[in-house]
Design an enzyme around this catalytic site. Structure first.
Site, PDB file in Angstrom:
ATOM      1  N   SER A 188     -24.849-115.587 -53.760  1.00  0.00           N
ATOM      2  CA  SER A 188     -25.694-115.515 -55.084  1.00  0.00           C
ATOM      3  C   SER A 188     -26.218-113.894 -54.687  1.00  0.00           C
ATOM      4  O   SER A 188     -25.464-113.261 -55.288  1.00  0.00           O
ATOM      5  CB  SER A 188     -26.958-116.494 -54.769  1.00  0.00           C
ATOM      6  OG  SER A 188     -27.837-116.337 -55.804  1.00  0.00           O
ATOM      7  N   ASP A 359     -22.691-125.230 -61.365  1.00  0.00           N
ATOM      8  CA  ASP A 359     -23.982-124.271 -60.930  1.00  0.00           C
ATOM      9  C   ASP A 359     -24.740-123.624 -62.142  1.00  0.00           C
ATOM     10  O   ASP A 359     -24.295-123.090 -63.377  1.00  0.00           O
ATOM     11  CB  ASP A 359     -23.200-123.000 -60.482  1.00  0.00           C
ATOM     12  CG  ASP A 359     -24.068-122.145 -59.543  1.00  0.00           C
ATOM     13  OD1 ASP A 359     -25.204-122.003 -59.862  1.00  0.00           O
ATOM     14  OD2 ASP A 359     -23.469-121.602 -58.698  1.00  0.00           O
ATOM     15  N   HIS A 392     -25.098-124.440 -57.170  1.00  0.00           N
ATOM     16  CA  HIS A 392     -25.329-123.333 -56.370  1.00  0.00           C
ATOM     17  C   HIS A 392     -25.711-123.428 -54.832  1.00  0.00           C
ATOM     18  O   HIS A 392     -25.075-122.560 -54.300  1.00  0.00           O
ATOM     19  CB  HIS A 392     -26.738-122.770 -57.153  1.00  0.00           C
ATOM     20  CG  HIS A 392     -26.543-121.395 -57.054  1.00  0.00           C
ATOM     21  ND1 HIS A 392     -25.980-120.290 -57.519  1.00  0.00           N
ATOM     22  CD2 HIS A 392     -27.433-120.530 -55.971  1.00  0.00           C
ATOM     23  CE1 HIS A 392     -26.362-119.099 -57.173  1.00  0.00           C
ATOM     24  NE2 HIS A 392     -27.591-119.102 -56.198  1.00  0.00           N
TER      25      HIS A 392
END
Length: 417
Positions: A188, A359, A392
C-alpha cells in the site's frame, strides 16, 4: 474560476463549523461507533521493541537497529538475519530484503498470523536477510533528535518526506551493513513511496528488485466508503483546521468526526470499518483480526492524510499542494506542486505487482492506469499478479497468502537473484 477557488478554499472551514457539535471532549455511545470504541485500544505497549513482542517469542533471533534520517527522525528497524531452523555459525551471504508497511499501521501488521504464514518469517526461513522498517510516528519510531511527538512540528510531514528522507536513510543503512543491493517489499503506502522514489531517481542504484503488494499510485477510483466521503467533504482539511497535527484514531475529536460520518452516511458499515475501508477481505480469520487490532491502528500526520486526499480529488500524483501559489513557490520554486512522473522509473528495475479485484483502496482501474504507465518496462523485468477475490488487507493478513502470493514473491526474487 476565482470564485470557485474561493469557495473550495472556504469549504473546509464551513464543514468545520458544521461538525463542531460532533467534537466534544468526551465521546458518547453510538450504535454506529462500535469500531471506534471496540478496536481503538492501542496504548503503544510494545515500546520494548518488535523483536521482543513479535519475533523472538517464535524462536527467531532478532536485532533492534535505529536509523536517523537527514531531518532528524529516529526510525526503528528490526533485522531477522537467519531462519528458525538454521545451525548457528553457518551463514552464507544472504540477500537483504526491506519490508515497508502501509499507512495507519506499523511493522506489527506483518506478524498477525502463525509464524509459518507471516511473510518476514517465510523470507527468513528461505534464506533471506530480513529488515523490517517502521514509518515515522508509529510505535517504534516516535523519536527525533530534537522534537517530541507532543510538538506539532514533529508531525509536519507527508509521504514526500518519506521519499526524500526515510527510504534513502534505510537503504543507505542496510547497504552499509550488508554491502549488497536490496530487495524491497512494500504494501500500500509502502508501494507509493517506492514508486515515487524510483521516479525521482532515488534508490535506483541500490535496489535489486521491488515487490509491490496492493500497489497505490493513483486513488481517483477508490471505493472505500469512509475514505471517499471524507475526501469529498474535505474532512482531512477539517481535522487540520481543528489543530490535530497527529491523526490518531484514539483521540476523542477524531472518534467524534468518524461517528458523525457514520451517523450521516448509512452506507458506511461502521460495524466493520476494516472491510469498509479496505474492501471485503476474503481470507482473514477472527484470530488474525484480533491480533491486528492489538497494535493497530497507528498514528500518522494529518498533513499526510491531506496529501492522500489531494491525490484522490485532483486525480494526479504530485508533491504536497500548499494551495496558495506563494506557499508552493516558497517550497518548490513554482506556483503549483511538482508532479511525480512514474514513466521515469528505470525500465530495468525488476518489479512484481500483485493486486486484488475486491480492493477498495488500490482499485483495479487505478492499478491498470499504473500498469499502462509501465507498459514500456522491460518485459522480462515486470511480473503482474491479479487475485480476483483479494482486498487490501488480504495481502499481508490472509491465512492463505503464503500459497496465493508469497510463493510467487519467492519465485520472483529467485529469478532476479
Amino acid at each position: 474560476m476565482a470564485f470557485l477557488s474561493l469557495m473550495i478554499s472556504f469549504a473546509p472551514l464551513t464543514l468545520y463549523f458544521l461538525l463542531l457539535p460532533f467534537v466534544p471532549h468526551q465521546v458518547h455511545a453510538s450504535s454506529h461507533a462500535s469500531f471506534v470504541t471496540k478496536y481503538v485500544t492501542n496504548d503503544y505497549s510494545n515500546v520494548g521493541g518488535l523483536c521482543v513482542s513479535s519475533i523472538i517469542v517464535h524462536g527467531y533471533k532478532c536485532q533492534e537497529h535505529m536509523v536517523t534520517t537527514e531531518d532528524g527522525y529516529i526510525l526503528g528497524l528490526q533485522r531477522i538475519q537467519e531462519g528458525r531452523a538454521e545451525v548457528n555459525g553457518i551463514r552464507a551471504k544472504k540477500q537483504p530484503v526491506i519490508l515497508q508497511h502501509g499507512v495507519l499501521v506499523d511493522s506489527n501488521s506483518w506478524f498477525v498470523n502463525a509464524p509459518k504464514q507471516n511473510l518476514p518469517f517465510i523470507l527468513a526461513d528461505n534464506g533471506y536477510d530480513v529488515w523490517i522498517s517502521n514509518t515515522r510516528g508509529t510505535t517504534f519510531t516516535r523519536r527525533h533528535v530534537s522534537l517530541d511527538p507532543s510538538n506539532r512540528e514533529f508531525w509536519n510531514w507527508t509521504w514526500d518526506e518519506l521519499v526524500a528522507h526515510d527510504l534513502p536513510a534505510l537503504f543507505d543503512y542496510v547497504s552499509k551493513e550488508t554491502r549488497q543491493k536490496i530487495n524491497y517489499i512494500g504494501h500500500s503506502h509502502g508501494t507509493l513511496i517506492a514508486l515515487t522514489s524510483f521516479s525521482e531517481g532515488k534508490l535506483v542504484n541500490q535496489v535489486k528488485s521491488a515487490v509491490l503488494l496492493s500497489p497505490v499510485a493513483y486513488l481517483s477510483h477508490m471505493t472505500t466508503e469512509l475514505g471517499v466521503v471524507a475526501a469529498r467533504y474535505f474532512l482531512d482539511e477539517v481535522i487540520h483546521l481543528i489543530g490535530l497535527a497527529e491523526f490518531d484514531l484514539r483521540l476523542p475529536q477524531v472518534k467524534a468526526i468518524i461517528r458523525s460520518l457514520c451517523d450521516s452516511n448509512p452506507g458506511i458499515n461502521c460495524y466493520d470499518l476494516l472491510n469498509a475501508i479496505t474492501g471485503p477481505n476474503c481470507c482473514l480469520n477472527s484470530t488474525t483480526v484480533t491480533r491486528f487490532f492489538k497494535n493497530e491502528p497507528q498514528s500518522t500526520s494529518t498533513k499526510n492524510l491531506v496529501h492522500f486526499a489531494q491525490t484522490f480529488r485532483n486525480g494526479v500524483l504530485t508533491k504536497f499542494d500548499y494551495v496558495l501559489p506563494s506557499e508552493n513557490y516558497r517550497h518548490y520554486g513554482q506556483l503549483f506542486p511538482p508532479r511525480y512522473t512514474l514513466s521515469n522509473i528505470p525500465h530495468n528495475i525488476p518489479l512484481f505487482l500483485s493486486y486484488g479485484g475486491k480492493d477498495a483502496l488500490s482499485d483495479v482501474t487505478d492499478v491498470q492506469k499504473l500498469l499502462d504507465i509501465l507498459k514500456f518496462h522491460d518485459a522480462d523485468k515486470l511480473s503482474v499478479q491479479f487475485i480476483k477475490e483479494y482486498a487490501h488487507a488480504d495481502f499481508i493478513m490472509a491465512i492463505n497468502a503464503k500459497d496465493i502470493v508469497y510463493k510467487h514473491v519467492l519465485s520472483f526474487f529467485s529469478r532476479h537473484a
